[in-house]
Structures are given as structure tokens and as C-alpha cells.
Design an enzyme around this catalytic site. Sequence first.
Site: not given
Ligand code: PHB
Length: 390
Positions: A384, A72, A296, A200, A292
Site C-alpha cells: 500500500y 495518513h 495504485k 475500507y 481502485p
Molecule cells: C479515493 O479517495 O478516491 C480513494 C482512496 C483509496 C482507494 C481508492 C480511492 O483505495
Amino acid sequence: MRTQVGIIGAGPAGLLLSQLLHINGIESVILEKQSREYCEARIRAGVLEGGTVELLHEAQVADRMEKQKLLHGGIEIAFDGKYRYIDFVDLTGKDLTIWGQTQIVRDLNKARAEAGANLVFEAEDVAIHDYESDSPRITYTKDGEPLEVQCDFIAGCDGYHGVSRASIPQDQISSFERVYPFGWLGILVENPPVSDELIYAHSERGYALFSMRSPTLSRLYIQCNADENPDDWPDERIYEELRLRGGERVAADLVEAPSIEKSLAPLRSFVAEPLRHGNLFLAGDAAHIVPPTGAKGLNLAAADVRILYRALVAYYKSSRTDLLDAYSETCLRRIWNAQRFSWWMTSMLHTFPDSTPYERRLQISEIDYVTNSRAASLALAENYVGLPFD
Ligand code: PHB
Ligand code: APR
């Protein structure tokens, strides 16, 4: 039984530590409360920083990941009817790897078993003793029989609810905590991701995340009250929220498929200091939790393991104690950076029940700024993709 390093917990932290020690000729025993099947079925995180990927290579468990991973280059942020892409590759020159923690645990268990590791599943009543001395011990029960492991060091890799941190007297450990007034309700679905990159989404109705595990497996989350019962959330209700929160493009593209897993996780920030107590070293979720948002948790656990196994190798190969002495301080710097980033991402993207209309406007303005200014996007991107080590 005697070993060099007694490890409590066969999550990613404990397994990775054991594997890296083994490659460097250091023996360990892992004691895990649950069964192997249970540990391998848990659905957890899935976004890996470059440093975590390198560590999996060092641990010789990267073959399947290299064949099946997704790369990604950035994330999309949806808000206020807009979609803005933050291009990590352009900003930092680095990308991210999508490869589920569930798969990492499976590969590590397999590698450990093939190497003949002493990995005890369903170990009950695990207790640590004399960790301040030169001969720490771990006692446990297996199939009703009381047993003991004698070791030089104990690695407490037993997660937030484990016994390691709980065994340290309260006046010798400081805890820092923030509990958020919401949780994430997540579903895993056998359906292609709605977009090539993670989305997001911030909306008045709450946050949503459109993530994935593979080209045919999506992982979708919505913010909800922390005390909700997942049974009150049939798939249709979750999809309706995902469409309303994800914006028009996502609503049009999102295809509904039945969930194959559904779970609710409360959001918490937590750090316990220090990470070292005599010859007991805490690592991973046993020492810290992040919400989450920003992915991290697993990366931070891997970063602790990286520091700890190198310090143990320096001790056994060169009688050096300086890296062990520095373990807690070295880890805490990265841990607090990740705490700050995860708290900031969470605060920026979620809807807080008690925020005023003024604060709501500020929140939109912040997302607008972060996704529009190169300087602000870079600050998000470099965190990130993972800050450099050392
Ligand atoms: C996930 O795919 O579980 C996931 C991805 C990004 C995040 C949190 C969880 O910030
Ligand atoms: N005795 C033995 N094992 C225990 C005990 C105990 N008393 N208590 C907990 N465990 C085990 C758990 O069953 C689990 O398998 O310790 C393991 C801890 O694993 P994780 O919780 O996965 O923690 P960690 O290895 O630090 O990995 C951190 O996992 O939870 C995610 O988001 C987190 O991605 C992060 C990563």
C-alpha cells in the site's frame, strides 16, 4: 512543428512527463482531446505513495501540496462488526499523502503554461504515424486546421480509451484483462471525513470506502452493479448503504450532506505488453488499469513517468539507449506487482455475486487474518505504501 517528444494526453502522466522533461532541458508538445477546464474538473484518485510525492517535488509542483496535504499513517478495515487498524508507520516506517489528482493536474497545467509549454487542448483526430522509424509524426486537427508534430519519440499518455495503444497492430501487443462483476458509485461531499483515516468496509451487502480529499471534503464509495444508473441512486439511498455497510460506529458518526459530484466507475484489471513499440512509449492508463481498491492507478502512472523521463534524459544527455531499451521490462515488474495487489485487495474486500457460503466464510477468515497477524498486515502495508524502486 518539430519537437523532441510528442506527448498524447494531458492527464497526470502526460503533464508530469512534459514538466520533468522541461526541467531537464528537453522539449515536448502535448496534444489533448479535451479542454483544460474539462481535464481540471475530473474527480479522480487521491492517495499518493512517497515515491509519487518525491516525483512531484522533482517536477517542482509540490508547493500547494505541501501546504494542504493530509498525512495518513494507516487504514482501518471494517468487517463482521469489528474495526481493525493497520498501522503503516509502525509496520513500514512510511506514511501516505492525501492530495487529489484533480489538484495535481491543476498545478501541472499552471506550471506548464507558465513555462510557455506547447500544450494543445481540444486537439481533434489525433493520429500517430511512422512510430517504428526515426522520424515519428503525430497529426491532428485544431479549429478545423490540419496540423502535424514531428518528433524523436512519442509518449502515449492518453489513457485507457486513447489512440496510442489502439494504433498498434493487434498481433504486436498482448492484452491481459479481468473485468469485475461490479462497479463503484462515488460521491464527493462538503463534509468532514467520518474518521481520521480511510475506512475500507467489507459487508454482506457489498464493499464501501470512506475516504477524503481535505478536512472538509469527503469522498465516499459503495460497490454496486456495473450497469447501474447513478440517477437511480439519490443521496439518501447511498447514505443508507454506507451506514449499513460501514458498521455501527460509522453509522452513528456519518453526517449526511448533499453530494457535489456523483459518478459510477466499472472495475477492471488490464495490462498491455510491451510498453515500447519502436519509438512509441505507452505510459499510465494507456498501458494498464487497476481496480481502485488500494489506490495504485495514479501511483503506477507516476512510476512509469519516472522511468521514462530518466531514460529520455539519459538518451539526450549521454546518448544512452539502454534505459529506453529496458523501459517496458522495468515498468512491467512494478505494474504486475500492483496488479496482483489491487486484484487481491479487491477480491478480499468486495462481495462477489457467485461466491458460495464456504467462500464467504473464507473471505471473512482472510480479513481477520490480514488484520490480526503482523506478518500479513506487513504484506498489505508494504504494498500500500509503495514498494521501493529498483
Ligand atoms: C479515493 O479517495 O478516491 C480513494 C482512496 C483509496 C482507494 C481508492 C480511492 O483505495
Ligand atoms: N487524443 C488526445 N488526448 C486523448 C485522446 C486522444 N485520442 N484520448 C484520450 N486523451 C486524453 C484524455 O482526455 C485524458 O486527458 O488523455 C488523457 C489521459 O489521462 P488519464 O486517463 O487521466 O490517464 P493517465 O494520465 O495515465 O493517468 C492515470 O488517472 O485515470 C486515472 O486512475 C487513473 O489515477 C490514474 C491516472
